[in-house]
Motif scaffolding. Structure first.
Motif, mmCIF file in Angstrom:
data_model
loop_
_atom_site.group_PDB
_atom_site.id
_atom_site.type_symbol
_atom_site.label_atom_id
_atom_site.label_comp_id
_atom_site.label_asym_id
_atom_site.label_seq_id
_atom_site.Cartn_x
_atom_site.Cartn_y
_atom_site.Cartn_z
ATOM 1 N N GLU A 58 0.838 -1.210 0.000
ATOM 2 C CA GLU A 58 0.000 0.000 0.000
ATOM 3 C C GLU A 58 0.874 1.262 0.000
ATOM 4 O O GLU A 58 0.576 2.239 -0.695
ATOM 5 N N SER A 59 1.952 1.229 0.748
ATOM 6 C CA SER A 59 2.842 2.392 0.827
ATOM 7 C C SER A 59 3.493 2.681 -0.528
ATOM 8 O O SER A 59 3.543 3.828 -0.982
ATOM 9 N N THR A 60 3.969 1.630 -1.205
ATOM 10 C CA THR A 60 4.598 1.853 -2.515
ATOM 11 C C THR A 60 3.557 2.219 -3.573
ATOM 12 O O THR A 60 3.849 2.977 -4.489
ATOM 13 N N ARG A 61 2.307 1.719 -3.428
ATOM 14 C CA ARG A 61 1.259 2.155 -4.363
ATOM 15 C C ARG A 61 0.985 3.645 -4.183
ATOM 16 O O ARG A 61 0.772 4.366 -5.153
ATOM 17 N N ARG A 62 0.961 4.092 -2.925
ATOM 18 C CA ARG A 62 0.608 5.497 -2.671
ATOM 19 C C ARG A 62 1.770 6.440 -2.942
ATOM 20 O O ARG A 62 1.580 7.543 -3.434
#
Lengths: 214, 214
Positions: free
Chosen positions: A206-210
């Motif tokens: 989720e962090s790398t997507r955001r």
């Protein structure tokens, strides 16, 4: 099957199996003559459970014996049998009732259970170690000045309710009551590290997507 | 504020604060004369974080120092700063690549990430401790003959993705990058026992709803 085959199929050394037999963690086999005993699929299943608690869960033999006592107690209904077995697993420290943060956390947890409609959990509050663990965890937040809102706590609780439904659906796929309780204990010992790893991996996803990979 | 007030507001003894200062876990205050230093809200926030890691998380001072080094490294983008700080937290044992169950678990986890569409997590697989923790957890199941289906694993993973979204939404409510990273670390240390307690409590609620109180 003989001891050697039980050892081969379980991957547990024969000396270790003999130790579990002496300690009463594994029921004796059916004696076929003075030096040989026969074991069956139930022994294999029990051996896996003992192995999970001792090797993966790191539990002491006395605790394993207590948990198994509840697993084998068919005088109890399903809820109490599951509860007794799981409550015998190691729990966090007890809340200190004299502590102001603990008292505030007790009120917050009671309000949370009302908000969620977990009326059964509220009825079990005085006897449930899970309830006391939650009070300790909430008090730790508040003591450290961590400003985690009530609604966020309720959202996490609702997701954990979904997790618990999956847990129980899986438990119910097992035919006998003994297997159901065994599966619940195994689940508690083995799935907690797995859920923690999944959460951390999901945070990375989720962090790398955001924010990208930098 | 002076040391005495920092101690009062944080609930941490002055001797302990002095120890954290000597160990470099807390930046020095602004020196107002040879014997007195002034501290501010950032010191208070940092002190709470150090306290959470040492008292609640039980981390050694060297690990806390490493985590803080990443929290303070503003040369990194947000994903890497979050990642570096969280990866410095203690992890489970490393998977043994020679073990047949570990190799099978690696394939199962790779298939799981494809099934979930977690392509970013897959790219991070070679560097992520969360990935290795998951491989170890899945290998432990399989070694014990625990027949937990792939679809069930995927369902748990999807719920943990929901949890991770809540985690990051909360992290984003904090204004500065440093506070965002601090909140992520606090969350990892403090919320894992809380989620575990919520799950066990939800199991009790669900079990008594399904099977009654016996």
């Amino acid at each position: 099957m003989r001891l050697a085959e039980l050892s081969r199929r379980s991957g547990v050394a024969t000396a270790t199996i003999k130790y579990y037999l002496r300690e009463g963690l594994l029921p004796p086999g059916r004696q076929v003559n003075t030096t040989t005993a026969e074991y069956d699929e139930e022994h294999l299943r029990r051996l896996r459970l003992v192995r999970a608690m001792i090797q993966v869960g790191g539990l002491p033999v006395a605790t394993v014996r207590e948990v198994l006592g509840h697993v084998d107690d068919d005088s109890l209904g399903r809820s109490m049998r599951l509860g007794a077995a799981l409550w015998a697993l190691p729990q966090v420290q007890e809340p200190d009732e004299e502590d102001e943060y603990v008292r505030a956390a007790q009120q917050e947890v009671a309000a949370l259970l009302d908000r969620l409609g977990w009326q059964n959990a509220k009825l079990l509050a005085t006897v449930s170690p899970a309830y006391r663990s939650l009070v300790v965890a909430v008090a730790a937040f508040r003591r450290l000045g961590y400003e985690w809102g009530f609604e966020l706590l309720a959202s996490y609780a609702q997701l954990m309710h979904e997790v618990a439904r999956l847990d129980l659906d899986f438990v119910e796929t097992h035919p006998s009551e003994a297997e159901k309780v065994e599966t619940a204990v195994l689940g508690a010992v083995l799935t907690e590290p797995m859920l923690q790893a999944l959460r951390r991996l999901a945070q990375e996803e989720e962090s790398t997507r955001r924010y990208g990979f930098e």
